[in-house]
Scaffold this motif. Structure first.
Motif, PDB file in Angstrom:
ATOM      1  N   VAL A  69       0.869  -1.167   0.000  1.00  0.00           N
ATOM      2  CA  VAL A  69       0.000   0.000   0.000  1.00  0.00           C
ATOM      3  C   VAL A  69       0.910   1.222   0.000  1.00  0.00           C
ATOM      4  O   VAL A  69       1.878   1.269   0.760  1.00  0.00           O
ATOM      5  CB  VAL A  69      -0.882   0.063   1.265  1.00  0.00           C
ATOM      6  CG1 VAL A  69      -1.975   1.120   1.092  1.00  0.00           C
ATOM      7  CG2 VAL A  69      -1.481  -1.279   1.599  1.00  0.00           C
ATOM      8  N   LEU A  70       0.616   2.202  -0.849  1.00  0.00           N
ATOM      9  CA  LEU A  70       1.390   3.434  -0.853  1.00  0.00           C
ATOM     10  C   LEU A  70       0.567   4.541  -0.205  1.00  0.00           C
ATOM     11  O   LEU A  70      -0.485   4.918  -0.718  1.00  0.00           O
ATOM     12  CB  LEU A  70       1.772   3.827  -2.282  1.00  0.00           C
ATOM     13  CG  LEU A  70       2.675   2.846  -3.040  1.00  0.00           C
ATOM     14  CD1 LEU A  70       2.964   3.371  -4.442  1.00  0.00           C
ATOM     15  CD2 LEU A  70       3.982   2.606  -2.276  1.00  0.00           C
ATOM     16  N   TYR A  71       1.039   5.016   0.956  1.00  0.00           N
ATOM     17  CA  TYR A  71       0.354   6.094   1.652  1.00  0.00           C
ATOM     18  C   TYR A  71       1.068   7.411   1.395  1.00  0.00           C
ATOM     19  O   TYR A  71       2.293   7.446   1.245  1.00  0.00           O
ATOM     20  CB  TYR A  71       0.355   5.843   3.168  1.00  0.00           C
ATOM     21  CG  TYR A  71      -0.491   4.680   3.604  1.00  0.00           C
ATOM     22  CD1 TYR A  71      -1.859   4.665   3.357  1.00  0.00           C
ATOM     23  CD2 TYR A  71       0.068   3.591   4.280  1.00  0.00           C
ATOM     24  CE1 TYR A  71      -2.651   3.590   3.761  1.00  0.00           C
ATOM     25  CE2 TYR A  71      -0.718   2.523   4.696  1.00  0.00           C
ATOM     26  CZ  TYR A  71      -2.067   2.530   4.432  1.00  0.00           C
ATOM     27  OH  TYR A  71      -2.844   1.479   4.836  1.00  0.00           O
ATOM     28  N   GLY A  72       0.292   8.506   1.412  1.00  0.00           N
ATOM     29  CA  GLY A  72       0.882   9.837   1.348  1.00  0.00           C
ATOM     30  C   GLY A  72       1.302  10.290   2.735  1.00  0.00           C
ATOM     31  O   GLY A  72       1.152   9.553   3.715  1.00  0.00           O
ATOM     32  N   PRO A  73       1.829  11.518   2.844  1.00  0.00           N
ATOM     33  CA  PRO A  73       2.379  12.006   4.103  1.00  0.00           C
ATOM     34  C   PRO A  73       1.352  12.680   5.014  1.00  0.00           C
ATOM     35  O   PRO A  73       1.701  13.119   6.117  1.00  0.00           O
ATOM     36  CB  PRO A  73       3.396  13.048   3.627  1.00  0.00           C
ATOM     37  CG  PRO A  73       2.767  13.616   2.395  1.00  0.00           C
ATOM     38  CD  PRO A  73       2.018  12.494   1.742  1.00  0.00           C
ATOM     39  N   LEU A  74       0.101  12.797   4.562  1.00  0.00           N
ATOM     40  CA  LEU A  74      -0.882  13.538   5.355  1.00  0.00           C
ATOM     41  C   LEU A  74      -1.325  12.723   6.559  1.00  0.00           C
ATOM     42  O   LEU A  74      -1.419  11.503   6.484  1.00  0.00           O
ATOM     43  CB  LEU A  74      -2.112  13.886   4.509  1.00  0.00           C
ATOM     44  CG  LEU A  74      -1.857  14.626   3.200  1.00  0.00           C
ATOM     45  CD1 LEU A  74      -3.181  14.960   2.524  1.00  0.00           C
ATOM     46  CD2 LEU A  74      -1.063  15.900   3.455  1.00  0.00           C
ATOM     47  N   CYS A  75      -1.617  13.407   7.648  1.00  0.00           N
ATOM     48  CA  CYS A  75      -2.141  12.710   8.821  1.00  0.00           C
ATOM     49  C   CYS A  75      -3.645  12.599   8.646  1.00  0.00           C
ATOM     50  O   CYS A  75      -4.427  13.186   9.389  1.00  0.00           O
ATOM     51  CB  CYS A  75      -1.756  13.477  10.084  1.00  0.00           C
ATOM     52  SG  CYS A  75      -2.018  12.491  11.552  1.00  0.00           S
ATOM     53  N   MET A  76      -4.035  11.900   7.579  1.00  0.00           N
ATOM     54  CA  MET A  76      -5.445  11.750   7.204  1.00  0.00           C
ATOM     55  C   MET A  76      -5.613  10.353   6.656  1.00  0.00           C
ATOM     56  O   MET A  76      -4.848   9.930   5.786  1.00  0.00           O
ATOM     57  CB  MET A  76      -5.814  12.737   6.084  1.00  0.00           C
ATOM     58  CG  MET A  76      -5.810  14.191   6.450  1.00  0.00           C
ATOM     59  SD  MET A  76      -7.223  14.645   7.460  1.00  0.00           S
ATOM     60  CE  MET A  76      -8.561  14.529   6.293  1.00  0.00           C
ATOM     61  N   ASN A  77      -6.633   9.652   7.120  1.00  0.00           N
ATOM     62  CA  ASN A  77      -6.803   8.259   6.709  1.00  0.00           C
ATOM     63  C   ASN A  77      -7.018   8.094   5.204  1.00  0.00           C
ATOM     64  O   ASN A  77      -6.680   7.064   4.628  1.00  0.00           O
ATOM     65  CB  ASN A  77      -7.975   7.640   7.480  1.00  0.00           C
ATOM     66  CG  ASN A  77      -7.978   6.141   7.376  1.00  0.00           C
ATOM     67  OD1 ASN A  77      -6.912   5.525   7.378  1.00  0.00           O
ATOM     68  ND2 ASN A  77      -9.140   5.537   7.253  1.00  0.00           N
ATOM     69  N   ILE A  78      -7.594   9.125   4.572  1.00  0.00           N
ATOM     70  CA  ILE A  78      -7.897   8.990   3.134  1.00  0.00           C
ATOM     71  C   ILE A  78      -6.679   9.183   2.240  1.00  0.00           C
ATOM     72  O   ILE A  78      -6.787   9.060   1.024  1.00  0.00           O
ATOM     73  CB  ILE A  78      -8.971  10.007   2.683  1.00  0.00           C
ATOM     74  CG1 ILE A  78      -8.535  11.425   3.041  1.00  0.00           C
ATOM     75  CG2 ILE A  78     -10.333   9.678   3.264  1.00  0.00           C
ATOM     76  CD1 ILE A  78      -9.367  12.498   2.370  1.00  0.00           C
ATOM     77  N   ASP A  79      -5.538   9.462   2.817  1.00  0.00           N
ATOM     78  CA  ASP A  79      -4.370   9.768   1.986  1.00  0.00           C
ATOM     79  C   ASP A  79      -3.704   8.489   1.475  1.00  0.00           C
ATOM     80  O   ASP A  79      -2.706   8.028   2.026  1.00  0.00           O
ATOM     81  CB  ASP A  79      -3.383  10.630   2.778  1.00  0.00           C
ATOM     82  CG  ASP A  79      -2.271  11.173   1.879  1.00  0.00           C
ATOM     83  OD1 ASP A  79      -2.456  11.144   0.651  1.00  0.00           O
ATOM     84  OD2 ASP A  79      -1.251  11.618   2.422  1.00  0.00           O
ATOM     85  N   VAL A  80      -4.271   7.930   0.430  1.00  0.00           N
ATOM     86  CA  VAL A  80      -3.772   6.681  -0.154  1.00  0.00           C
ATOM     87  C   VAL A  80      -3.441   6.932  -1.620  1.00  0.00           C
ATOM     88  O   VAL A  80      -4.301   7.338  -2.392  1.00  0.00           O
ATOM     89  CB  VAL A  80      -4.831   5.562  -0.056  1.00  0.00           C
ATOM     90  CG1 VAL A  80      -4.299   4.273  -0.660  1.00  0.00           C
ATOM     91  CG2 VAL A  80      -5.266   5.363   1.378  1.00  0.00           C
ATOM     92  N   VAL A  81      -2.195   6.685  -2.014  1.00  0.00           N
ATOM     93  CA  VAL A  81      -1.775   6.908  -3.396  1.00  0.00           C
ATOM     94  C   VAL A  81      -2.086   5.674  -4.251  1.00  0.00           C
ATOM     95  O   VAL A  81      -2.578   5.773  -5.358  1.00  0.00           O
ATOM     96  CB  VAL A  81      -0.280   7.259  -3.456  1.00  0.00           C
ATOM     97  CG1 VAL A  81       0.220   7.303  -4.898  1.00  0.00           C
ATOM     98  CG2 VAL A  81      -0.042   8.614  -2.793  1.00  0.00           C
ATOM     99  N   ARG A  82      -1.786   4.490  -3.723  1.00  0.00           N
ATOM    100  CA  ARG A  82      -2.206   3.237  -4.360  1.00  0.00           C
ATOM    101  C   ARG A  82      -2.643   2.291  -3.253  1.00  0.00           C
ATOM    102  O   ARG A  82      -1.895   2.000  -2.333  1.00  0.00           O
ATOM    103  CB  ARG A  82      -1.052   2.598  -5.154  1.00  0.00           C
ATOM    104  CG  ARG A  82      -0.748   3.222  -6.514  1.00  0.00           C
ATOM    105  CD  ARG A  82      -1.847   3.046  -7.551  1.00  0.00           C
ATOM    106  NE  ARG A  82      -2.217   1.660  -7.783  1.00  0.00           N
ATOM    107  CZ  ARG A  82      -1.732   0.925  -8.772  1.00  0.00           C
ATOM    108  NH1 ARG A  82      -0.866   1.425  -9.628  1.00  0.00           N
ATOM    109  NH2 ARG A  82      -2.119  -0.329  -8.933  1.00  0.00           N
ATOM    110  N   ALA A  83      -3.868   1.783  -3.362  1.00  0.00           N
ATOM    111  CA  ALA A  83      -4.397   0.894  -2.326  1.00  0.00           C
ATOM    112  C   ALA A  83      -3.740  -0.479  -2.404  1.00  0.00           C
ATOM    113  O   ALA A  83      -3.652  -1.198  -1.409  1.00  0.00           O
ATOM    114  CB  ALA A  83      -5.906   0.767  -2.476  1.00  0.00           C
ATOM    115  N   SER A  84      -3.264  -0.846  -3.586  1.00  0.00           N
ATOM    116  CA  SER A  84      -2.631  -2.148  -3.738  1.00  0.00           C
ATOM    117  C   SER A  84      -1.778  -2.133  -4.995  1.00  0.00           C
ATOM    118  O   SER A  84      -2.270  -1.857  -6.081  1.00  0.00           O
ATOM    119  CB  SER A  84      -3.702  -3.234  -3.857  1.00  0.00           C
ATOM    120  OG  SER A  84      -3.095  -4.445  -4.221  1.00  0.00           O
ATOM    121  N   ILE A  85      -0.509  -2.408  -4.814  1.00  0.00           N
ATOM    122  CA  ILE A  85       0.377  -2.470  -5.976  1.00  0.00           C
ATOM    123  C   ILE A  85       1.482  -3.463  -5.661  1.00  0.00           C
ATOM    124  O   ILE A  85       1.903  -3.586  -4.515  1.00  0.00           O
ATOM    125  CB  ILE A  85       0.944  -1.064  -6.324  1.00  0.00           C
ATOM    126  CG1 ILE A  85       1.858  -1.126  -7.546  1.00  0.00           C
ATOM    127  CG2 ILE A  85       1.675  -0.441  -5.146  1.00  0.00           C
ATOM    128  CD1 ILE A  85       2.236   0.237  -8.088  1.00  0.00           C
TER     129      ILE A  85
END
Lengths: 460, 87, 353
Positions: free
Chosen positions: A369-385
């Motif tokens: 999972v690729l997460y972004g740097p935001l302290c927010m649960n929705i910050d997902v760059v790729r949910a599965s790769i």
């Protein structure tokens, strides 16, 4: 000789997932853009970094123009500002002959500031405030009415200017292929469009010269455009017959898909995204068929206006991001935290962007999972790769990102990074500097009593 | 960091695993099979012999080009994967 | 064939409820050519059963999922081809066809032959394009409506549409619905999975028949075999079936193949109404899982396809026979753990080594 260390990992064999040859090529990486090495750019301009390829941008718009101009005598491209209105990008396209297609007062002024004369601006959108409507009418912009109130407003403006203003109307209708965007323009099936045409015909101040519609976004079936052309040309013939006006152009909007993977899309983009030639074949073929009687009737062939945005700019820009941390989620999946998230990559909400490491990575690919740097649960760059293990400091290229990200990005939690352009000559130009704290807080004002240090001190 | 702080699956549980050079791991009690990479395989083989944290990290450092802190961090994370895989 | 020909076949997922056709294709070739054909099974999962059956496959490999795009697949196929040169590739799954058609010229450039339709032929037999095709071929086809909004299901009676009707996805999925509520639910489910438009199709009451054949690419239908399902699995696939013979059906299929200039294998699914008229439901661009029946009636279609792919002259088949019955069964094969490990870890099995 010691072995190279790759993060240890263990994965259970589950039904339906037993194919490590299914996904990834370890050597599938991108280290340069148009021959310019990316790593030194990161050192110089920082990470994350947006990089635009001037060459790809020009190639794309030239291919678009060629595809249509070889099939229809009069073609005009309006650069959709909302897709990416960084001035350098707009001006590359203006240099290639594209007009500006704008949808607000802000965008209109931005186009003017870029040096585009009003007479080369197509003005769309549901809100055109009076002062800008007046300016646009004065400067000879191509104005497309969205609703009745705007029709009356423009009539007032024309009356005030004391001249007849040519005008187009935006239509909406069901092509049978896409969801009809009935919120924009005048509906055809209900008769609202016909009423608007009659009202324009009755006005001494307005003159109907064009029809506009936009059937949707990321349209993969070229037959949708054939249907659109048939419906618009039928309506053109009808309004010319009914009111005696002459339609000079048909603006078919945008909506061509780019080579990006929509979430939930079944097949990969290289198998389903039509080429410019395929779109052009469907559109111009139908147009040719539908207008073959016009010359005999002494009527002009309409100019074909395209507002292609996404398919021109999307693959001309990449976002380079760097891994800042990693973890193993309780469900066993690997996660990486990147320095770029949905604050910069709004399109991550609907695309599964391609992600390539900057250099070949060691190790077996596994679900990540690729997460972004935001302290927010929705910050997902790729949910599965599927990616090999990622160490801190490893950089990744996310692509294509040219459409909608530099306009929809947010100043939220993080500052926005620099955007650079690799020019045709292989030089690198900053086209938007990275934001500094003052850029964000400079507009704020703090009342005297709220400025620190507080005169009364701070409660213990 | 000392070894007592890290909880690996019980040694008996790890010694029963059939480890193949290919990275194929078979657990005869549960019937489950797994894929493990080179470093993971080294760690599993080590854990079949010792639970001593210092030994494990030192051996890995002798085998692989890796700093103490990176090895420690990655083995800590690997322990989580092992705990969920082998019960 | 004088030398040993290597044929790679996909769709080795011979699962009991809904088998892929690959194993049946391999079996047809093995029975026709014996050791003169070397068969390479290609699978997408280390649990695809066909990959373990050494009586039909000489070697097995895992390949990249179609959803990862053509480049990844081409790279994997090239790698297999380098180690074990492939003469002919027979793709057997719907989902991989667009990709294989796209790759066909590049496969041919490295020496892998195929016998596939063109991208245009493939598009023209897509579900949402069948009415146009059927008009050209003069074949009945239930009326189809492409929908972007489920409103239609509430107002359709005004346009002469009645329940039950069939709600379909552009690629897969079909559900018979009996009222507007069911239709709306099906609409959203199908739209979520396969995107817009969603297709509404008039329901045809009758019995289903299937026909498989090969199109020669010049408008001719070769070796048609017809089948009626006699028992179904829970997924609606044939569990038992019987060969049938009807000149009307083969003539209709012939007109479809002629209209398309179809090149390659195909399966035609039709409904036969109470008046004996055939209505086209869909055309699948590959052999069906029941293709072994073609061998049963003396018309080994996979063998015919192989000859065509190799550019050999093809001979006339004997007349097809009605009444050849088949029953499908499931059985286990014993696999050494090391064999599973090898396929899992190396992605490859070679039974001759």
């Amino acid at each position: 000789m010691k072995q190279t260390w790759v993060k240890p990992f263990l994965t259970a064999h589950r039904m339906g997932g037993m194919n490590k040859f299914g996904a990834v090529r370890a050597q599938n990486h991108q280290s340069d853009i148009d021959g310019v090495e990316i790593a030194p750019l990161l050192e110089k301009y920082g990470s994350p970094l947006f990089i635009v390829s001037e060459k790809t941008l020009r190639d794309n718009v030239r291919r678009l123009r060629r595809a249509f101009a070889t099939r229809w005598p009069k073609v005009r491209h309006g650069w959709s500002y909302k897709t990416n209105y960084l001035a350098a990008i707009c001006n590359v396209l203006h240099q290639e002959g594209s007009w500006a297609e704008v949808v607000s007062e802000f965008e209109y002024r931005k186009a003017r500031a870029n040096g585009v004369p009003g007479s080369r601006i197509i003005f769309n959108g549901p809100w055109k405030p009076n002062d800008i409507l007046e300016l646009a009418a004065q400067e000879g912009a191509t104005i497309h009415l969205d609703h009745l109130d705007e029709l009356y407003a423009l009539e007032q403006v024309a009356c005030k200017l004391g001249k007849q203003v040519p005008v187009g109307i935006r239509l909406n209708f069901d092509t049978g292929y896409t969801d009809s965007w009935s919120r924009f323009g005048f509906n055809l099936e209900s008769g609202a469009a016909k009423d608007a045409v009659q009202r324009i015909a009755a006005s001494p101040w307005l003159k109907l010269t064009g029809l506009h519609s936009h059937i949707g976004t990321f349209v993969l079936d070229v037959r949708a455009y054939s249907a659109q052309i048939r419906i618009m040309t039928d309506f053109m013939e009808q309004v010319e017959r009914d009111t005696g006006c002459v339609i000079e152009y048909l603006d078919i909007g945008g909506g061509f898909a780019s080579r990006n993977a929509l979430q939930g899309m079944y097949l990969p983009p290289d198998q389903i995204v039509p080429s410019f030639e395929q779109y052009a074949e469907a559109i111009c073929g139908t147009l040719m068929e539908a207008t073959k009687g016009r010359a005999a009737a002494g009527k002009p062939l309409p100019t074909l206006i395209l507002e292609t945005g996404r398919a021109v700019v999307d693959d001309a820009e990449i976002l380079v991001t760097t891994v800042v941390g990693g973890k193993r989620l309780p469900d066993g999946r690997r996660a990486a935290i990147l320095d770029a998230g949905i604050n910069l990559l709004f399109t991550a909400f609907w695309y599964n962007h391609e992600v390539k490491p900057l250099r070949p990575l060691n190790g077996i690919a596994e679900e990540t999972v690729l997460y972004g740097p935001l302290c927010m649960n929705i910050d997902v760059v790729r949910a599965s790769i599927m990616l090999p293990p990622l160490n801190v400091g490893e950089s990744l290229v996310i692509r294509p990102v040219g459409a909608y990200n530099n306009t929809q990005w947010m100043q939220f939690i993080q500052r926005r990074p620099a955007v650079v352009m690799v020019t045709q000559n292989g030089e690198v130009s900053v086209i938007r500097a990275s934001e500094q704290l003052e850029d964000v807080s400079g507009l704020e004002q703090v009342p005297l009593a709220l400025q620190q240090p507080f005169p009364q001190g701070i409660p213990a | 960091m000392n070894g007592q702080a890290v909880e690996f699956p019980k040694q008996a549980l790890l010694t029963r695993l059939a480890l193949s050079d290919s990275g194929f791991v078979f657990d005869p009690v549960t019937g489950n099979s797994f894929t493990v990479n080179t470093s993971g395989l080294s760690i599993l083989r080590l854990l079949q012999k010792t639970e001593d944290w210092t030994d494990i990290i030192a051996t890995l450092q002798a085998e692989f080009e890796v700093s103490y802190s990176v090895a420690e961090r990655d083995v800590l994370e690997f322990a989580t994967a092992l705990r969920s895989a082998f019960k | 064939m004088s030398r040993v020909i290597t044929v790679a076949i996909t769709g080795m997922n011979a699962l009991p409820e809904s088998p892929g056709p690959g194993l049946a294709v391999a079996r047809c070739l093995r029975e026709q050519y014996g050791d003169r054909v070397r068969i390479i099974g290609l699978g997408y999962d280390a649990l695809d059963p066909g990959l373990y059956l050494s009586e039909f496959c000489d070697a097995s490999h895992l390949i990249a999922y179609p959803l990862h795009g053509s480049e990844v697949l081409l790279e994997r196929l090239s790698l297999i081809h380098q180690a074990d040169p492939i003469d002919v590739l027979i793709p057997c799954l719907d989902a991989e066809l667009p990709l294989m058609v796209l790759l066909a010229p590049r496969l041919s450039a490295i020496g892998i032959r195929t016998f596939l339709p063109t991208a245009e032929q493939l598009t023209r037999r897509a579900k949402d394009q069948l009415p146009e095709l059927c008009e050209l071929a003069e074949v009945h086809c239930p009326e189809l409506r492409a929908l972007t909004h489920p409103n239609f299901f509430h107002t359709c009676h005004n346009e002469g549409w009645h329940y039950p009707m069939v709600v379909k996805g552009v690629f897969y999925d079909a559900k018979v619905v009996y009222n507007a509520e069911e239709a709306t639910t099906a609409f959203y489910k199908v739209a979520a999975e396969w995107g817009l438009p969603v297709l509404a199709q008039r329901f045809v009451a009758g019995e289903e028949y299937n026909l498989t054949a090969v199109g020669d690419g010049a408008g001719k239908l070769l070796g048609e075999v017809m089948m009626k399902k006699r028992a179904l699995t829970s997924k609606g696939k044939a569990w038992a079936g019987i060969s049938t013979l009807d000149e009307n059906l083969s003539a209709a299929a012939g007109r479809l193949v002629a209209a398309l200039n179809w090149r390659g294998p195909l399966e035609v699914e039709v409904m036969r109404d109470a008046q004996g008229e055939y209505h086209l439901i869909e055309i699948n661009p590959r052999f069906p899982a029941w293709i072994y029946l073609s061998q049963g009636v003396g018309r080994n279609l996979p063998a015919l396809l192989l000859e065509l792919a190799l550019g050999h002259p093809v001979h006339e088949f004997p007349t097809s026979v009605a009444g050849t019955f088949f029953v499908r069964y499931a059985l286990e094969t014993i696999v050494p753990l090391s064999t599973f490990e090898h396929l899992m870890m190396a992605g490859t099995l070679d039974f001759n080594k």
